[in-house]
Design an enzyme around this catalytic site. Sequence first.
Site, PDB file in Angstrom:
ATOM      1  N   SER A 242       0.843  -1.196   0.000  1.00 26.45           N
ATOM      2  CA  SER A 242       0.000   0.000   0.000  1.00 26.45           C
ATOM      3  C   SER A 242       0.875   1.241   0.000  1.00 26.45           C
ATOM      4  O   SER A 242       1.982   1.234   0.552  1.00 26.45           O
ATOM      5  CB  SER A 242      -0.877   0.031   1.249  1.00 26.45           C
ATOM      6  OG  SER A 242      -0.106   0.305   2.393  1.00 26.45           O
ATOM      7  N   ASP A 243       0.368   2.316  -0.608  1.00 27.51           N
ATOM      8  CA  ASP A 243       1.029   3.595  -0.384  1.00 27.51           C
ATOM      9  C   ASP A 243       0.863   3.898   1.108  1.00 27.51           C
ATOM     10  O   ASP A 243       0.057   3.268   1.799  1.00 27.51           O
ATOM     11  CB  ASP A 243       0.422   4.700  -1.267  1.00 27.51           C
ATOM     12  CG  ASP A 243       1.420   5.842  -1.501  1.00 27.51           C
ATOM     13  OD1 ASP A 243       2.340   6.015  -0.649  1.00 27.51           O
ATOM     14  OD2 ASP A 243       1.290   6.568  -2.499  1.00 27.51           O
ATOM     15  N   TRP A 244       1.634   4.846   1.606  1.00 29.19           N
ATOM     16  CA  TRP A 244       1.696   5.078   3.054  1.00 29.19           C
ATOM     17  C   TRP A 244       0.347   5.570   3.608  1.00 29.19           C
ATOM     18  O   TRP A 244      -0.116   6.640   3.219  1.00 29.19           O
ATOM     19  CB  TRP A 244       2.838   6.031   3.350  1.00 29.19           C
ATOM     20  CG  TRP A 244       4.151   5.319   3.596  1.00 29.19           C
ATOM     21  CD1 TRP A 244       5.034   5.589   4.619  1.00 29.19           C
ATOM     22  CD2 TRP A 244       4.732   4.230   2.867  1.00 29.19           C
ATOM     23  NE1 TRP A 244       6.105   4.717   4.565  1.00 29.19           N
ATOM     24  CE2 TRP A 244       5.950   3.873   3.506  1.00 29.19           C
ATOM     25  CE3 TRP A 244       4.340   3.464   1.766  1.00 29.19           C
ATOM     26  CZ2 TRP A 244       6.765   2.818   3.073  1.00 29.19           C
ATOM     27  CZ3 TRP A 244       5.157   2.418   1.328  1.00 29.19           C
ATOM     28  CH2 TRP A 244       6.344   2.119   1.971  1.00 29.19           C
TER      29      TRP A 244
END
Length: 675
Positions: A242-244
Amino acid sequence: MIPINIFLVVVLGVFVTAISHEDRARDIVSKLTRQEKLSIVHGYGQLPYIGQTKAIKRLNITALRMLDGPQGIADYVNKVTCFPCVLTVASSWDIHLMRTFGEALGQEQRLKGSNVHLGPDVNIARVPENGRNYESFGEDPFLTSNLAAQYIKGVQSQGVMATVKHWALNNQETNRSLCSSNVDERTQWEIYYPAFKSAVDAEVASCMCAYNKVNQTYSCENDNLLNRDLKQKMGFKGFVVSDWIATHSTSKSVNSGLDMEQPGGVYLDYSLDSAINENLVKESRLDDMCSRILYSMSLVGLLDHPERTGDLLTDATSEEHNKLSRTLSEQGIILLKNEKNLLPLNPSVATKIAVIGFDGHDIPDVAGEGSGHVVPPYVITPLQGIKSRISNNSTVVTYTNGQFVPLAVNQAKNANVAIVFVSQNTAEGWDRSTVLPRNQDDLVRSIVAVQPNTIVVAHVPGAIQMPWVDQIPAILFSFFPGQESGNSVSSVLFGDVNPSGKLPITLSPINPLKTKLQYPGVDNQVEYSEKLLVGYRYYDALGLGVTFPFGHGISYTKFEYANLEVYASQCGGHVSVMVDIKNVGDREGTETPQLYIEFPPEAGEPPLVLRGFKKVTIKPGQVYKVEFDRLEEIQHLSIWNTTLSDYEIIRGAFGVHVGSSSRDIRLKGGFINQL
Ligand SMILES: *[C@@H]1O[C@H](CO)[C@@H](O)[C@H](O)[C@H]1NC(C)=O
Ligand SMILES: *[C@@H]1O[C@H](CO)[C@@H](O)[C@H](O)[C@H]1NC(C)=O
Ligand SMILES: *[C@@H]1O[C@H](CO)[C@@H](O)[C@H](O)[C@H]1NC(C)=O
Ligand SMILES: *[C@@H]1O[C@H](CO)[C@@H](O)[C@H](O)[C@H]1NC(C)=O
Ligand SMILES: *[C@@H]1O[C@H](CO)[C@@H](O)[C@H](O)[C@H]1NC(C)=O
Ligand SMILES: *[C@@H]1O[C@H](CO)[C@@H](O)[C@H](O)[C@H]1NC(C)=O
């Protein structure tokens, strides 16, 4: 035709390697406890690395340690090389240089004790205002695909995973965590997906799902995006991270194809354990997540060399990388215009040079801001670069930052050439205006009003408006040039380097997105209703003029194009295009001839689409025969057919356009595709 024995060897080779990494991964997973499995599918905060997983010491499995790119090692880590931004390197249109750049990024990352590089960003520059355009490769899927594959191979050759991002349709920063990119299937597969497909084909280890929603569903819990399109259709074997803070659920995400949550473990730790106990997620799915992570570790060699060599304090810089940073910057500088051969400057004639603008010396924007910000170990400012280049001459150089316009005007008037450095910065999280800030347009107009020999050098994150373009005789563009800013620009200004960069975006005062629904969206719905008409495809389809077209960039020499030959085999399956490029000037130079294809009208494609480019260096008076081959490759002559849910090769009469830019077509031909 590939001889049958070579074909078998190739197939066998791929088969054997794939089995070994996958088997190895499955074998390890069979030895892991539930807790060990859970420990590698989520992060443990943003320190010391921006993302990390736990090591499993009992099995010698190293922790993953992640750092951002892609302009160099980002995340405010010190003692790293500040390279030019990717948009600058992409302007070189040089696949070999891109590979070297990837190797350097991988090497510095490894020296910092990190084994996962959070790049490349292959999102297409759909929106000129997008604050992150500087991090990616421009507006064309074919150019992006070819360059990004080399970047990935370079990074991974260093035993560091590359992470292709941001999957998918993450094309603006405005409301990026709220908005939904609503797009049709053909547009996805022809404009926004090809670079990801190319990354998968280059065996990218990891893929980062984006902040935004696609068709109303968050990217990181989007079954169509992750399971169907990326894993099944493209055949991605690595893991999705996942992106942050872009994970929004446990079982929905995991069942939709998310394999790792970063930077924490809000959804993919205890909650995932419970979801498995409650049979909301199958244990076999957790095994698959771990197998994918371990597969990628095996692929880049992390299971064979688990020990790291350095840590975040290690000095990753080197004289070699300083030189590379300069070369990348020099090769990425684009000469947009050069009337009356004002450039290159001759120090014996240009005896009084006025350097003007903040970026000339005071606060050079050599790197973008946001997660991609790189802390330069040093910066050679343009003023320093110019002064050191002419240190043996009696030329006088003055400098002012241009804030007090009368002073700048006075210096320009008293010089015999003025160089105005205009600049703008951007950061992740925000979009920007394409109008230059701080009244720089007025500054440029005031200078050229008193000094006809005015050169503008632009250090900007992407497309800008240039209301003064017709008055300025010479313009250089270099996006963010990196730590060697001053040396690289003076090499080009004084002709030590003959410029050869080509625009990876279109420069136009007309925004290709006409409605608020298209950009920035209404009530967080962003409609990709322009479909395939992104970048030059839009301006061409509407027959609109542009300031400087996609693919444009001139040299201090001139090239002539002749003898276009188009060969299409009668039984189908092979098309090649050849052209002679002659250097008709008096100095060595580098040209990047571009091949644009015109589909048969019934295919419903934009007028021209890039399908080939070759960068060649040619001595004065010499001819180079350029061959564009492999045109038969499935995507090249195909469109996406939604009935078949696959690429379909188009038959019929194709046009072939070869030129020096998308609007400077020198030769035309054609062929009938009978396949
Ligand atoms: C872990 O590595 C050490 C040192 O290389 C080796 O002696 C040991 O056998 C390895 N253990 C496993 C489970 O692979
Ligand atoms: C988005 O919606 C279109 C139809 O409106 C569909 O064809 C496409 O596959 C969808 N994409 C994703 C990733 O869901
Ligand atoms: C200046 O002159 C010295 C001695 O001739 C030479 O070594 C040096 O390379 C010159 N510098 C430049 C920038 O031309
Ligand atoms: C300026 O410097 C160049 C070397 O960079 C040298 O060839 C040239 O003779 C010098 N001209 C003057 C006027 O000093
Ligand atoms: C951005 O999000 C806010 C909050 O949901 C909303 O009010 C605004 O309309 C959104 N902007 C766009 C361009 O959709
Ligand atoms: C897509 O493929 C189907 C099935 O082969 C065919 O009937 C249709 O004409 C194709 N559509 C386009 C737009 O080419």
